[in-house]
Write an enzyme that holds these catalytic residues in place. Structure first.
Site, short mmCIF file in Angstrom:
data_model
loop_
_atom_site.label_atom_id
_atom_site.label_comp_id
_atom_site.label_asym_id
_atom_site.label_seq_id
_atom_site.Cartn_x
_atom_site.Cartn_y
_atom_site.Cartn_z
N GLU A 102 -24.71 20.85 -13.97
CA GLU A 102 -24.51 19.93 -12.84
C GLU A 102 -23.04 19.52 -12.75
O GLU A 102 -22.42 19.17 -13.77
CB GLU A 102 -25.40 18.68 -13.04
CG GLU A 102 -25.20 17.64 -11.94
CD GLU A 102 -26.25 16.54 -11.92
OE1 GLU A 102 -27.21 16.60 -12.71
OE2 GLU A 102 -26.09 15.63 -11.09
N ASP A 112 -38.59 15.50 -16.86
CA ASP A 112 -37.37 14.97 -17.48
C ASP A 112 -37.73 13.99 -18.58
O ASP A 112 -38.63 13.16 -18.42
CB ASP A 112 -36.55 14.22 -16.41
CG ASP A 112 -35.21 14.84 -16.16
OD1 ASP A 112 -34.76 15.66 -16.98
OD2 ASP A 112 -34.61 14.51 -15.11
N SER A 141 -34.14 11.35 -11.70
CA SER A 141 -33.53 10.90 -10.45
C SER A 141 -34.52 10.06 -9.64
O SER A 141 -34.13 9.36 -8.72
CB SER A 141 -33.06 12.10 -9.61
OG SER A 141 -34.09 13.05 -9.48
N LYS A 193 -37.04 18.54 -19.89
CA LYS A 193 -35.58 18.70 -19.75
C LYS A 193 -34.87 17.56 -20.45
O LYS A 193 -35.30 16.39 -20.33
CB LYS A 193 -35.18 18.73 -18.27
CG LYS A 193 -33.67 18.84 -18.08
CD LYS A 193 -33.27 19.20 -16.66
CE LYS A 193 -33.27 18.06 -15.69
NZ LYS A 193 -32.43 16.92 -16.06
N GLU A 241 -30.86 15.93 -21.42
CA GLU A 241 -29.43 15.98 -21.11
C GLU A 241 -28.60 15.97 -22.39
O GLU A 241 -28.95 15.27 -23.35
CB GLU A 241 -29.04 14.76 -20.27
CG GLU A 241 -29.64 14.78 -18.88
CD GLU A 241 -29.19 13.61 -18.02
OE1 GLU A 241 -28.21 12.93 -18.37
OE2 GLU A 241 -29.83 13.38 -16.98
O1 KIV Z 1 -33.11 14.11 -12.44
C1 KIV Z 1 -32.88 15.09 -11.71
O2 KIV Z 1 -33.33 15.19 -10.57
C2 KIV Z 1 -32.04 16.14 -12.26
C3 KIV Z 1 -31.61 17.24 -11.33
C4 KIV Z 1 -30.64 16.76 -10.35
C5 KIV Z 1 -31.13 18.42 -12.08
O3 KIV Z 1 -31.71 16.11 -13.40
#
Ligand code: KIV
Length: 281
Positions: free
Chosen positions: A181, A82, A44, A112, A114
């Site tokens: 989410e 991420d 994000s 993380k 997706e």
């Molecule tokens: O990229 C991000 O901030 C996210 C969160 C909103 C879970 O994936």
């Protein structure tokens, strides 16, 4: 330091926990000292830090800069980095190499990813090589074009069944936790109940084991109408604008700098000299 075992213990003991995004050294230090147990260097950052309309343009190089800064600021929190779009989809080998960089060079403790079925094999491989994986299902922003926009997912029975099956598959593959989410609260509750690993919700209602918000949303740095799931705990955009206007007004009227902000050439004392030297005066 918070570890993946602590996060599992939170669920086992029924303790709800908070995760927040962090993208730089100073905010990571503040959040870490405030006792936030998990900091997510989310992609994000492409939207809130870099001004892109989606997370798709975010690169590994972008992630590395921000992840390194966050790991310099945090001492206690579990740090999750991420994996940006196209850093784990091309091949398992590339995914392992990129996740390895986030751990080895940027100081993250977990990554993380997706997606559901498409990332099960990568999740298994990363877990096997010692890289903890947080899954992410529901409204997955990297699928924005396939979803036809940022839309709540899992509203129909068929969609909900698919998300639940993906959640089970990720748990089976070794994911240590799962972000949910933009899904109906009922589905999030069902998944949270069905899984042994903790779920972390954003726009997923109150039943998930943890909650996550984007730093800028939570502090009211993003302006305009906030999405329904956001709670603003401060109004920093207004506060910053107020401070900047007051500063500009002080400069215009000669109120700043005042005598207390000046360095002098005479009348100096050793203590004063030392303080001035600290600031390059
Ligand atoms: O990229 C991000 O901030 C996210 C969160 C909103 C879970 O994936």
């Amino acid at each position: 330091m918070t570890t993946v075992l602590d996060v599992q213990r939170f669920k086992d003991e029924g303790r709800h926990f908070a995760m927040l995004t962090a993208y730089d050294f100073l905010s990571a230090r503040i959040l870490d000292e405030a006792g936030i147990p998990i900091l997510l260097v989310g992609d994000s950052l492409g939207m809130v830090m870099l001004g892109h309309p989606t997370t798709l343009p975010v690169t590994m190089d972008d992630m590395m800069v921000h992840a390194k800064a966050v790991s310099r600021g945090a001492r206690q929190a579990l740090l999750v980095g991420d994996m940006p779009f196209m850093s784990y989809q091309v091949s398992t080998e590339q995914a392992v190499a990129n996740a390895g960089r986030l751990i080895q060079e940027a100081g993250m403790h977990a990554v993380k990813l997706e997606g559901g079925g498409g990332v099960v094999e990568v999740t298994r491989k990363l877990t096997e090589v010692g890289i903890p994986v947080m899954g992410h299902l529901g409204l997955t922003p990297q699928f924005v074009h396939q979803m036809g926009g940022f839309k709540v997912q899992g509203k129909t029975d068929a969609q909900a069944a698919k998300i639940l099956a993906d959640a089970r598959a990720l748990e089976q593959a070794g994911a240590f936790s799962l972000v949910l989410e933009g899904v109906p609260s009922k589905l999030a509750a069902e998944i949270t109940q069905a899984l042994r690993i903790p779920t972390i919700g954003i726009g997923a209602g109150p039943a998930t084991d943890g909650q996550v918000l984007v730093f800028h949303d939570m502090l009211g740095l993003t302006t305009g109408k906030a999405p329904k799931f956001v709670k603003r705990y401060a109004n920093l955009a207004e506060e910053i604008a107020r401070a900047a206007t007051a500063y500009a007004e002080d400069v215009r009227t000669g109120k700043f700098p005042g005598p207390e902000h000046e360095y002098s050439t005479n009348g100096s004392t050793p203590a004063k000299d030392r303080e001035e030297a600290r600031y390059g005066g």
